[in-house]
Scaffold this active site. Structure first.
Site, PDB file in Angstrom:
ATOM      1  N   LEU A  15     -10.376   3.366  -0.738  1.00  0.00           N
ATOM      2  CA  LEU A  15     -11.304   4.153   0.065  1.00  0.00           C
ATOM      3  C   LEU A  15     -11.446   5.589  -0.420  1.00  0.00           C
ATOM      4  O   LEU A  15     -12.537   6.156  -0.368  1.00  0.00           O
ATOM      5  CB  LEU A  15     -10.853   4.145   1.535  1.00  0.00           C
ATOM      6  CG  LEU A  15     -10.783   2.756   2.203  1.00  0.00           C
ATOM      7  CD1 LEU A  15     -10.300   2.890   3.635  1.00  0.00           C
ATOM      8  CD2 LEU A  15     -12.141   2.059   2.148  1.00  0.00           C
ATOM      9  N   THR A  23      -6.097   6.485  -0.250  1.00  0.00           N
ATOM     10  CA  THR A  23      -6.343   5.718   0.960  1.00  0.00           C
ATOM     11  C   THR A  23      -6.894   4.350   0.585  1.00  0.00           C
ATOM     12  O   THR A  23      -7.837   4.249  -0.219  1.00  0.00           O
ATOM     13  CB  THR A  23      -7.346   6.447   1.875  1.00  0.00           C
ATOM     14  OG1 THR A  23      -6.866   7.763   2.152  1.00  0.00           O
ATOM     15  CG2 THR A  23      -7.500   5.702   3.201  1.00  0.00           C
ATOM     16  N   LYS A  40      -2.337   4.863   3.912  1.00  0.00           N
ATOM     17  CA  LYS A  40      -2.409   6.189   3.303  1.00  0.00           C
ATOM     18  C   LYS A  40      -1.126   6.417   2.507  1.00  0.00           C
ATOM     19  O   LYS A  40      -0.030   6.453   3.067  1.00  0.00           O
ATOM     20  CB  LYS A  40      -2.597   7.258   4.376  1.00  0.00           C
ATOM     21  CG  LYS A  40      -3.951   7.135   5.065  1.00  0.00           C
ATOM     22  CD  LYS A  40      -4.166   8.165   6.143  1.00  0.00           C
ATOM     23  CE  LYS A  40      -5.537   7.963   6.784  1.00  0.00           C
ATOM     24  NZ  LYS A  40      -5.788   8.929   7.880  1.00  0.00           N
ATOM     25  N   ASP A 135      -7.209  20.155  10.616  1.00  0.00           N
ATOM     26  CA  ASP A 135      -8.142  19.763   9.551  1.00  0.00           C
ATOM     27  C   ASP A 135      -9.372  19.051  10.131  1.00  0.00           C
ATOM     28  O   ASP A 135      -9.793  18.005   9.640  1.00  0.00           O
ATOM     29  CB  ASP A 135      -7.422  18.859   8.544  1.00  0.00           C
ATOM     30  CG  ASP A 135      -8.200  18.737   7.234  1.00  0.00           C
ATOM     31  OD1 ASP A 135      -9.112  19.562   7.005  1.00  0.00           O
ATOM     32  OD2 ASP A 135      -7.903  17.814   6.440  1.00  0.00           O
TER      33      ASP A 135
END
Length: 402
Positions: A15, A23, A40, A135
């Site tokens: 991804l 990812t 992840k 974030d």
């Protein structure tokens, strides 16, 4: 067959890839459904691994936090597992099917209010746990396909853990600085709750305009972004809320997500009608700003709903005067009118009965009186009739005697 991680998770797709993180989309081969999960893979910035033990401890702590908040909020991905393999750190998380705010394109004002309200509720819960996301940006907000709700992903603290040598990740500020979503105080290493609100405000401006913060000019007098010129028809409450959220000075912003949420909604009192929706439509593009202005019922912070206790859409509730009015107020008024009418009818019937009874009693008394009077008249007549007879008899007797 793709690569197997931890003897369980089979890689289906790549991804994303960055300096410290990759990812993957994978399937859990140990589950009967082989459900999809997100993996992840994180790599410490310290290539010499001098602080590997420290990073491991921090990683475990952050993973526990992700597990906790994911269990208590449906708008944060659930953490299924975490482990270390070959000095690489892995998070196994729930796969959220949908598109990010960066992918769905420009949204209208009504949709913006829906998403903003929902995210503020999510932040209220996160901040109540003394956690700061760090974030927030369009790429880290997924609009879930099944219900249209925004899901907050990729907490910055995990990435900072990978940069534990520098105490603050070099990647996180770098990524945000590229697009301008980071708050000024966060760039200086000081992170507060309103840092998340600042980033959220800029994220929603991006969703409305399709422009990153650095694409806007700054006001020469105040230094603030001149973003609102691109949205001349933006509703005043939404505009005011976003303007305050992105103030450069942290003290001039909203201090809490709750304060920002109330400012957005208290400044625009409205009646919730049959158009009220629990969640946003699955296809937000079908919504028309000029004709559709839905209100969203947001769950209490952190509350997970099941099929048994999932809330239903609200209709007919009026908050236009600033307080709650029962939804069946008109029906209640009708009932009151009917009751009053019934009481008046009952009083009328009772009064009529009393008057009739009184008349009957009066008639009886009159009849009795009339009867008595007739008797008296008859008696008087008799007396008057008898008196002359007695006189005549006396006169006749007197004549005989003489």
């Amino acid at each position: 067959m793709g690569k197997i991680i931890n003897g369980r998770y089979e890689i289906v797709d790549n991804l994303a890839k960055g300096d410290i993180r990759e990812t993957f989309l994978a399937k859990d081969t140990q589950m009967p459904s082989e459900k999809l999960v997100v993996i992840k893979k994180l790599k410490p910035l310290d290539s010499q691994n001098n602080n590997l033990e420290l990073v491991q401890n921090l990683f475990a702590k952050q993973a526990q936090i992700l597990e906790q908040i994911g269990q208590n909020s449906t708008q944060i991905p659930t953490l299924y597992d975490y482990f270390t393999e070959d000095e690489q750190f892995y998070l196994i998380q729930e796969y959220i099917e949908g598109k990010t705010l960066a992918d769905i394109g420009i949204i209208n004002f009504a949709r913006c209010e829906v998403i903003l309200s929902s995210l503020l509720n999510t932040l209220k819960y996160i901040h109540s746990q003394n956690i700061i996301h760090r974030d927030i940006k369009p790429e880290n907000i997924i609009i879930r396909q099944k219900d249209g709700l925004p899901v907050l992903t990729d907490f910055g603290a995990i990435k900072e853990t990978m940069g534990a040598v520098d105490n603050l990740s070099a990647e996180s500020p770098k990524i945000n600085a590229t697009t301008g979503f980071v708050a000024p105080e966060q760039s200086a290493g000081r992170i507060i709750f309103s840092s998340d609100l600042y980033a959220l405000g800029l994220t929603m401006i991006y969703a409305l305009t399709g422009k990153y913060p650095l694409e806007f000019a700054n006001n020469p007098l105040t230094g603030e972004l001149d973003w609102d010129n691109s949205l001349p028809n933006i509703p005043a409450p939404l505009k005011t809320t976003l303007q305050k959220a992105i103030k450069i000075e942290a003290g001039q912003r909203y201090h809490t997500a709750q304060e920002m949420y109330l400012a957005l909604h208290q400044s625009q009192p409205q009646t919730i009608t049959q158009d009220t929706v629990l969640v946003a439509p699955n296809n937000p593009r079908e919504m028309n700003t000029s004709s559709y202005n839905p209100t969203v019922v947001v769950s209490p912070s952190g509350q997970k709903f099941t099929k048994e206790n999932y809330p239903h859409p609200v209709s007919g509730v009026n908050y236009s005067q600033g307080y709650y009015q029962p939804p069946n107020q008109g029906n209640n008024n009708n009932i009151i009118i009917i009751l009053l009418t019934a009481i008046l009818v009952a009083i009328g019937v009772s009064g009529g009965f009393f008057i009739a009874q009184t008349m009957r009693d009066s008639q009886g008394e009159f009849t009795a009186t009339q009867g008595e009077r007739e008797v008296e008249i008859s008696q008087e007549f008799i007396e008057e009739t008898e008196t002359p007879v007695e006189v005549n008899e006396c006169k006749l007797l007197h004549q005989i005697l003489l």
